[in-house]
Design an enzyme around this catalytic site. Structure first.
Site, PDB file in Angstrom:
ATOM      1  N   LYS A  81      19.705  26.953  70.631  1.00 63.15           N
ATOM      2  CA  LYS A  81      19.914  26.426  69.273  1.00 63.15           C
ATOM      3  C   LYS A  81      20.917  27.306  68.524  1.00 63.15           C
ATOM      4  O   LYS A  81      21.807  27.872  69.141  1.00 63.15           O
ATOM      5  CB  LYS A  81      18.566  26.295  68.538  1.00 63.15           C
TER       6      LYS A  81
ATOM      7  N   HIS B 296      18.963  15.578  70.607  1.00 62.85           N
ATOM      8  CA  HIS B 296      17.847  16.460  70.275  1.00 62.85           C
ATOM      9  C   HIS B 296      17.277  16.034  68.922  1.00 62.85           C
ATOM     10  O   HIS B 296      18.014  15.589  68.051  1.00 62.85           O
ATOM     11  CB  HIS B 296      18.325  17.915  70.227  1.00 62.85           C
TER      12      HIS B 296
ATOM     13  N   ASN C 144      17.234  26.168  75.471  1.00 60.12           N
ATOM     14  CA  ASN C 144      18.045  25.664  74.360  1.00 60.12           C
ATOM     15  C   ASN C 144      18.041  26.755  73.295  1.00 60.12           C
ATOM     16  O   ASN C 144      17.055  26.929  72.592  1.00 60.12           O
ATOM     17  CB  ASN C 144      17.417  24.359  73.836  1.00 60.12           C
TER      18      ASN C 144
ATOM     19  N   SER D 126       7.339  23.905  72.322  1.00 57.13           N
ATOM     20  CA  SER D 126       6.495  25.105  72.396  1.00 57.13           C
ATOM     21  C   SER D 126       6.049  25.459  73.816  1.00 57.13           C
ATOM     22  O   SER D 126       4.918  25.918  74.022  1.00 57.13           O
ATOM     23  CB  SER D 126       5.289  24.982  71.453  1.00 57.13           C
TER      24      SER D 126
ATOM     25  N   GLU E 276      16.405  17.610  66.415  1.00 58.43           N
ATOM     26  CA  GLU E 276      17.017  18.250  65.238  1.00 58.43           C
ATOM     27  C   GLU E 276      18.313  17.540  64.862  1.00 58.43           C
ATOM     28  O   GLU E 276      18.658  17.434  63.688  1.00 58.43           O
ATOM     29  CB  GLU E 276      17.224  19.751  65.521  1.00 58.43           C
TER      30      GLU E 276
ATOM     31  N   GLU F  13      10.301  15.335  74.054  1.00 57.11           N
ATOM     32  CA  GLU F  13       9.986  16.425  73.130  1.00 57.11           C
ATOM     33  C   GLU F  13       9.302  15.864  71.883  1.00 57.11           C
ATOM     34  O   GLU F  13       9.978  15.388  70.958  1.00 57.11           O
ATOM     35  CB  GLU F  13      11.268  17.149  72.706  1.00 57.11           C
TER      36      GLU F  13
ATOM     37  N   GLY G 191       8.966  24.016  68.076  1.00 63.71           N
ATOM     38  CA  GLY G 191       9.050  25.197  67.223  1.00 63.71           C
ATOM     39  C   GLY G 191       7.827  25.403  66.344  1.00 63.71           C
ATOM     40  O   GLY G 191       7.849  26.204  65.413  1.00 63.71           O
TER      41      GLY G 191
HETATM   42  P1  PGA Z   1      10.583  25.065  71.192  1.00 67.33           P
HETATM   43  O1  PGA Z   1      11.860  24.099  71.162  1.00 67.33           O
HETATM   44  O2  PGA Z   1      10.380  25.468  72.624  1.00 67.33           O
HETATM   45  O3  PGA Z   1      10.973  26.247  70.318  1.00 67.33           O
HETATM   46  O4  PGA Z   1       9.442  24.306  70.638  1.00 67.33           O
HETATM   47  C1  PGA Z   1      12.053  23.123  72.159  1.00 67.33           C
HETATM   48  C2  PGA Z   1      13.304  22.347  71.882  1.00 67.33           C
HETATM   49  O5  PGA Z   1      13.594  22.036  70.724  1.00 67.33           O
HETATM   50  O6  PGA Z   1      14.056  22.007  72.833  1.00 67.33           O
END
Ligand code: PGA
Length: 251
Positions: free
Chosen positions: A11, A95, A9, A213, A97, A167, A173
């Site tokens: 983003k 997601h 992803n 992560s 976010e 997640e 992140g």
């Molecule tokens: P990350 O993000 O691997 O940077 O923690 C995962 C995601 O949001 O899909």
């Protein structure tokens, strides 16, 4: 047997040149066949360029969101048919976010899941608890509610063909990763709820990715868990080397 599925992803990151170089690099390293399903979810404006750069490889294209309406006066939105038209196979929906920053509700996610499936895209439906919810021991309730409400009204066979991504918001992140035991517990719980709501065969068929992560150094232990069928990778999907390091954990 569920085929593992690793998706990147990207983003809201990368320039056109970086995105093309990353896709070309992955295509070259992955080649025509992979030990698992592989996809990258590029920003909308770079989807076509990403697909061109992936051409001939086993890496499929995904988008990071879609609108549920077919067409019309929805300024700034993108339809399922548009994503299909340019060669997308997957779409990330709900997601955290989008849920937390952009205010998407389970109902919004559910409409998008219906539209994606009706239009032939495979949704990757994200669920996950915040740190506060985990500390209040609400994780199971939160992910069950998100999962059931986001999938409301689908048939068992539609559910069997989609992908769920667990997640934990506190692990996205942040560099904090759920332990393999924490992740496996939620994945197993999700499979239980799918078996109860639909049926055991459906629950067995749904692929459930872990996200938060994931890195080359922790991928193998997470992916070795019986109910973890792959990963949704943010930060570590932005470099060929780290994404390939995660893929290596599968083969
Ligand atoms: P990350 O993000 O691997 O940077 O923690 C995962 C995601 O949001 O899909």
């Amino acid at each position: 047997m569920r085929r593992p599925f690793i998706a990147g992803n990207w983003k809201m990151n990368l320039t056109l040149a970086e995105c093309t170089a990353l896709a070309k690099g992955l295509a070259a390293q992955v080649g025509k066949t992979a030990a698992c399903d592989v996809a990258v979810c590029a920003p909308h404006v770079y989807l076509a360029a990403t697909l061109a750069a992936l051409k001939g490889s086993a890496v499929a294209l995904g988008a990071q969101d879609v609108y549920h309406q077919a067409n019309g006066a929805f300024t700034g939105e993108t339809s399922v048919a548009m994503l299909q038209d340019i060669g997308c196979r997957y779409v990330v929906l709900g997601h955290s976010e989008r849920r937390h920053i952009l205010g998407e509700t389970n109902q919004d996610v559910c409409r998008k899941v219906h539209a994606a499936l009706a239009g032939g895209l495979t949704p990757i439906v994200c669920v996950g608890e915040t740190l506060e919810q985990r500390e209040a021991e609400q994780t199971t309730d939160v992910v069950w509610e998100q999962c059931l409400a986001s999938l409301a009204g689908l048939s068992a066979s539609q559910v069997a063909g989609l992908v769920v991504a667990y997640e934990p918001v506190w692990a996205i992140g942040t560099g904090k990763v759920a332990t393999k035991e924490q992740a496996e517990q939620v994945h197993a719980d999700l499979r239980t709820i799918l078996a109860t709501r639909y049926n055991p065969d459906t629950a067995e068929a749904v692929r459930i990715q872990y996200g938060g992560s994931v890195k080359p150094g922790n991928a193998a232990e997470l992916l070795s868990q019986p109910n973890i069928d792959g990963a949704l990778v943010g930060g570590a999907s932005l470099k060929v080397e780290s994404f390939m390091g995660i893929l290596a954990a599968i083969s």
